[in-house]
Enzyme design. Structure first.
Site, PDB file in Angstrom:
ATOM      1  N   GLY A 209      45.150  33.857  -5.690  1.00 48.82           N
ATOM      2  CA  GLY A 209      46.242  33.853  -6.677  1.00 48.82           C
ATOM      3  C   GLY A 209      45.748  33.683  -8.103  1.00 48.82           C
ATOM      4  O   GLY A 209      46.544  33.474  -9.025  1.00 48.82           O
TER       5      GLY A 209
ATOM      6  N   ASP B 247      43.596  40.363 -22.170  1.00 44.71           N
ATOM      7  CA  ASP B 247      44.242  39.047 -22.206  1.00 44.71           C
ATOM      8  C   ASP B 247      43.463  38.103 -23.138  1.00 44.71           C
ATOM      9  O   ASP B 247      44.048  37.456 -24.017  1.00 44.71           O
ATOM     10  CB  ASP B 247      44.301  38.476 -20.782  1.00 44.71           C
ATOM     11  CG  ASP B 247      44.882  37.073 -20.741  1.00 44.71           C
ATOM     12  OD1 ASP B 247      46.109  36.946 -20.833  1.00 44.71           O
ATOM     13  OD2 ASP B 247      44.092  36.107 -20.643  1.00 44.71           O
TER      14      ASP B 247
ATOM     15  N   LYS C  83      44.573  36.392 -26.897  1.00 42.77           N
ATOM     16  CA  LYS C  83      44.481  34.949 -27.193  1.00 42.77           C
ATOM     17  C   LYS C  83      43.557  34.703 -28.381  1.00 42.77           C
ATOM     18  O   LYS C  83      43.831  33.852 -29.229  1.00 42.77           O
ATOM     19  CB  LYS C  83      43.962  34.204 -25.959  1.00 42.77           C
ATOM     20  CG  LYS C  83      44.953  34.195 -24.801  1.00 42.77           C
ATOM     21  CD  LYS C  83      44.289  33.665 -23.541  1.00 42.77           C
ATOM     22  CE  LYS C  83      45.248  33.641 -22.378  1.00 42.77           C
ATOM     23  NZ  LYS C  83      44.563  33.375 -21.112  1.00 42.77           N
TER      24      LYS C  83
END
Ligand SMILES: NC(=O)c1ccc[n+]([C@@H]2O[C@H](COP(=O)([O-])OP(=O)(O)OC[C@H]3O[C@@H](n4cnc5c(N)ncnc54)[C@H](OP(=O)(O)O)[C@@H]3O)[C@@H](O)[C@H]2O)c1
Length: 337
Positions: free
Chosen positions: A204, A218, A222
């Site tokens: 996960g 990603d 950031k």
């Protein structure tokens, strides 16, 4: 003092925020005299609305069946309904569309235009429209906070206030736990990229479509937010040179290891350039962290490198950052000290 809020997006982060708020209600009352009331919780297909404050205990009790509660109003959209609310702050926790920043971008703009302070965990609006959102907030005399967008509750953005008299020179960081997990497993077990990715998905840590993580988008988003915040710039994700980790081989990692190095997916700001790319770093140096952790090394003139490390993802972690932002806004408004 009563403070009214709305939440947009009752997913993992939104739900954890509600739970944390309920857990901390007593201490917020005794320590600060603050009573936060949730007036509305918007989902994509309707909203729970109660102008006297929603009963959170009831909402948690009923779980996924919250649409059966009497406060549920079907087909109400946040964008059309925000102006009708008597609230001070809007919490935005919908999913991010990386190309458009929607639906969060429109929600945030609408909230600011209605004079509401905004707290968000959404990266998209801030790596696409950082300056525009700040200007709109200023025009409407609102505060806008988004600490959860970079390394969750690791105080990566908040540290700015403690560095005012210092001078920040650059940043080296690991801002994506998924790619760090994959590289860590490739290093410790000598496995192929595809196997480490599969393992990350099974645990996960990685999405079914892992592109944003492994190709560096990603981390780039950031990095943009972090650099804009710490250096007061107006960069967007288009300003970042990005290289992913999918072409890293076990052989390359082995070769690096034999020379005392490890390969890490770094997000760097140096000499006015933003880059996200795999880099060799010395084994056991401060950036050599394993698993899903995040690390941010801020190079400063007077303190040297300042290192922040911690769990940079997770709904509970993001919820803690949101509540922190909410409390800090009350401080900025002079309601608490
Ligand atoms: N999870 C983390 O560890 C973490 C950490 C830091 C930041 N974040 C960011 O926080 C945000 C939320 O993450 P999450 O993990 O909570 O995602 P999530 O579980 O998918 O929750 C998002 C929620 O927003 C709802 N939603 C979608 N479109 C909406 C709309 N137009 N109006 C109102 N609600 C809408 C979704 O409903 P449906 O599911 O029914 O479509 C879902 O309930 C994301 O932007 C994420 O990048 C997440």
């Amino acid at each position: 003092m009563e403070r009214n809020l709305c939440l947009i997006g009752k997913g993992n982060v939104g739900t954890q925020f509600l739970k944390l708020l309920q857990k901390k209600q007593e201490i917020l009352k005794t320590k600060f005299g603050l009573n936060f009331r949730i007036i509305a919780i918007f989902e994509y297909d309707g909203a729970l609305i109660n102008n006297n404050g929603l009963d959170l205990a009831k909402i948690f009790d009923i779980g996924e069946n919250f649409r059966k509660l009497e406060d549920w109003e079907k087909n109400v959209k946040a964008l059309n309904y925000l102006s009708k609310l008597d609230i001070e702050t809007c919490i935005e926790t919908t999913p991010t569309n990386p190309d458009t920043g929607e639906p969060a971008l429109s929600h945030i703009i609408e909230a600011l235009n209605n004079g509401f302070d905004v707290v968000s965990s959404n990266k998209g609006p801030f790596y696409l429209k950082y300056r525009e959102l700040h200007e709109l907030a200023e025009k409407n005399k609102c505060y806008i906070k988004y600490d959860a967008t970079v390394a969750s509750c690791v105080p990566a953005l908040a540290i700015k206030n403690d560095l005012i008299a210092n001078e920040i020179i650059g940043i080296k960081s690991i801002l994506n736990g998924t790619s760090n997990y994959i590289l860590s497993r490739m290093t410790s077990e000598g496995v192929e990229f595809s196997l480490a990715l599969k393992e990350a998905q099974e645990l996960g840590y990685a999405e079914a479509d892992p592109t944003l993580d492994i190709e560096g988008f990603d981390a780039a988003g950031k990095l943009v937010i972090l650099v804009n915040e710490l250096f007061d710039l107006s960069l967007t994700i288009k300003d970042v040179k990005i290289r992913g980790i999918s072409d890293i081989t076990p052989q390359a990692i082995k070769l690096a290891k034999s020379d005392g190095y490890v390969i890490k997916h770094l997000a760097i700001y140096k000499n006015n350039s933003l880059l996200v790319e795999p880099r060799l770093i010395e084994k056991n140096s401060s950036l050599d962290i394993n698993g899903t952790l995040n690390v941010i090394e801020i190079q400063t003139k007077y303190a040297g490198p300042i290192i922040l490390m911690g769990r940079g993802a997770g709904a509970k972690e993001a919820a803690a950052a949101i509540l922190n932002d909410l409390i800090n806004i009350q401080k900025l408004r002079g309601y608490i000290h």
